[in-house]
Design a protein around this motif. Sequence first.
Motif: not given
Length: 814
Positions: A365-367, A586-600, A608-613, A792-797
């Motif tokens: 989350r934002p921190h 949920d992270l402060p910058d979801p787009q950057l988080a997706l880029k990190a997952l794609r780049t690693a 527990l369940r299928h997710s964006a990760v 309304v998904r503030v950080r996502r949208e």
Amino acid sequence: MTVAPEKNELVVPEGHVKLVIDGIEVVAPKGELLIRTAERMGITIPRFCDHPLLDPAGACRQCLVEVEMGGRPMPKPQASCTITVADGMVVKTQVTSPVADKAQQGVMELLLINHPLDCPICDKGGECPLQNQALAHGRTDSRFVDRKRTFAKPIPISTQVLLDRERCVLCQRCTRFSAQIAGDPFIELLERGAQQQIGIAEEKPFQSYFSGNTIQICPVGALTSAAYRFRSRPFDLVSTPGVCEHCSSGCAERTDWRRGKVMRKLAANDPEVNEEWICDKGRFAFRYTGAADRVLRPMVRDKATGELKQASWTEALQVAAEALTKARGSAGVLTGGRLTLEDAYAYSKFARVALGTNDIDFRARPHSREEQEFLASTVVGTTPETGVTFTGIEAAPTVLCVAFEPEEEAPIVFLRLRKAARKGRTKVFHIGQWTSPAVEKTFGTLLATPPGGEAAAVDALSSHAPDVTEGLGKPGSVILVGERAAQVPGLFSALLRLSEQTGARIAWIPRRAGERGAVEVGALPTLLPGGRLVADAAARAEVEQAWGLEPGSLPDVPGRDTNGIIEAAANGELRALVVGGVDPYDLPDPQLALKALRTADFVLSLELRHSAVTEFADVVLPIAPSVEKAGTFLNWEGRRREFGTTLDGTGALPDCRVLDTLAVEMDADLFTQTPTAAAGDLARLGTTSTARAAAPTVESRQQSLPQSDGQALLATWRQLLDNGSLQEEEPHLAGTARRVVARLSEHTAEVLGVDKAETVRVSTDRGSVTVPFEYADLPDGVVWLPGNSGDVRVRRELGALHGSPVNVHPGGTE
């Protein structure tokens, strides 16, 4: 002259009285209800309307007893739930008084005139106080021969509470709970006389976060759960004590299950924490464990096709171990805030021992760094004996809530605040943006400030609100701060200054169940377990010795926080990511988080369940939900909330077991094979006596409003019932979520030109959302949106945070 009491004579302390109940002398506190005094003596007086946490009503009359005062009997039996004890009172219950017994039998006969005898199909059958008391205190035969009263049924009080009016005995428990405890008085007594019945106000549904409590305290089968109705019988269920996994309160629960499936959850009685209440999220949001997209088998990504395929545990662990061994020293660990204490400890130890890194952070989350310093210097190590508690909040003369919405983020804290304020013991102040329901229902005073201006508002209290500062100076006063404070630079520092100035104690109340424990076990880049500083050589040596490591084995450089881990992975500086149930959105910058997952180069997901990760993971390892494992949550007080396994033999493994086995594949030993082993390993570390972190000293700043036309500052926080993944599969619960609207002041709406529109479009350069809007007492130039509700998904949208500037236009415009 004081006369010594005769032998065996009861001594009456000051503030107490002496009376006789069923021939036994007893001393009781002045003002105590007679029914409570009898309970303490082990005498059970039958009752329906009485509840120890509700104000007396005397509605059902089932608790009638004979009473004498001054040697003279009262003219008729009295309701023991409304009469208080008095000196010299003589009381005869149904145990010794034929008059009281006959009166109780008469009341029971009257109740059964209209109550249907449909026990075999009633949800309350088998655990019904009316059944039990009819057997113990009713007549053996019935003189009633007419037709019983009937109503159309059931009536939906809400999407999750259904009412059978013909079963109702008009005890008023539900209406009193709603009005007194929850502050949601939508369910009321309607009509009069023989037509009196329970109902709801027209066009005002019972939309309460606590409605499920009315089902549990109903003494008959009048109020039933839409999700549980006709699903099972009480005697078919196995009951297991548990702890709620949904917020940091750590409420005691009872989980009822059958044939390997959870059927319902009930509130357990824990006076120190949740008393006898739980919120609807804790009561109804449990079906996620049986969701269709649950991960049940390990999965490995096929290098040839790029698809995830099911694999054996052996294969998946070997693939993960090989990749993580190569990435040792260049891997980041994101644990999330849902973990038990034992699982979070396993991640903390896995990062240091198996991966050789301090790049670990639980804050999905934002921190901020300031928050990290606050947690390390102020929060870690606090316990109920040394810090703020639920009972401390209830007893506090003044409570200040800052960046914290109690009803949405910690519902049981809200109930304690309301209880204290309703009884006139506590003054509650809120530093926030608008008079939310929590402000109203805690009889609070709003100190309105623009989003991002909370720190400056705290610093200005002594000059602008001296009554607040004066109140906080009274012994026992409390400051409650939520996780949203991490988005306001200088706020934690300002609160520490205020605490030092007034003497009020600070309590940090995060939203997720596992965050407080994660701080304690060192799931932070600067902390080792027990609050030991990564940069402290003596602390590292202490941990190395306890873990059986060679001296100098632990990394000595503080690691990256969540933002730093994401940025480093996105830039290619980190080769691997270990993700423990974190939602990128949920992270402060979801787009950057997706880029990190794609780049690693390599992503390991324990989920527990299928997710964006899952889409980016190279290996997915399934883990157990809280009902399928044992463990401990450390609630916001620092109180240990231990629970055992509810559903055994499912094959699901706790995170600590998965990480321990993975570490073995990497030639490292964690000794966290089971939650018990992990807890024992953590206990061997003990508490630290080494240096503590320095408190943060960040200057506050005054938040300025946007100067551009069409812009406003965004205020936002998540609502209790929203799009959270743990609430999925619960349509009845979703139906009671609060409306998704934007909120503006009338002046702001007029200035922005949306006052005549039906909807507003809130946008940034990332995206936009269009929603209906309502007027609220927000500061001018501010718009409020729920963080993650409906569309309304503030950080996502929007990619926006609390205090970010946003564009506001009439809905439908570009």
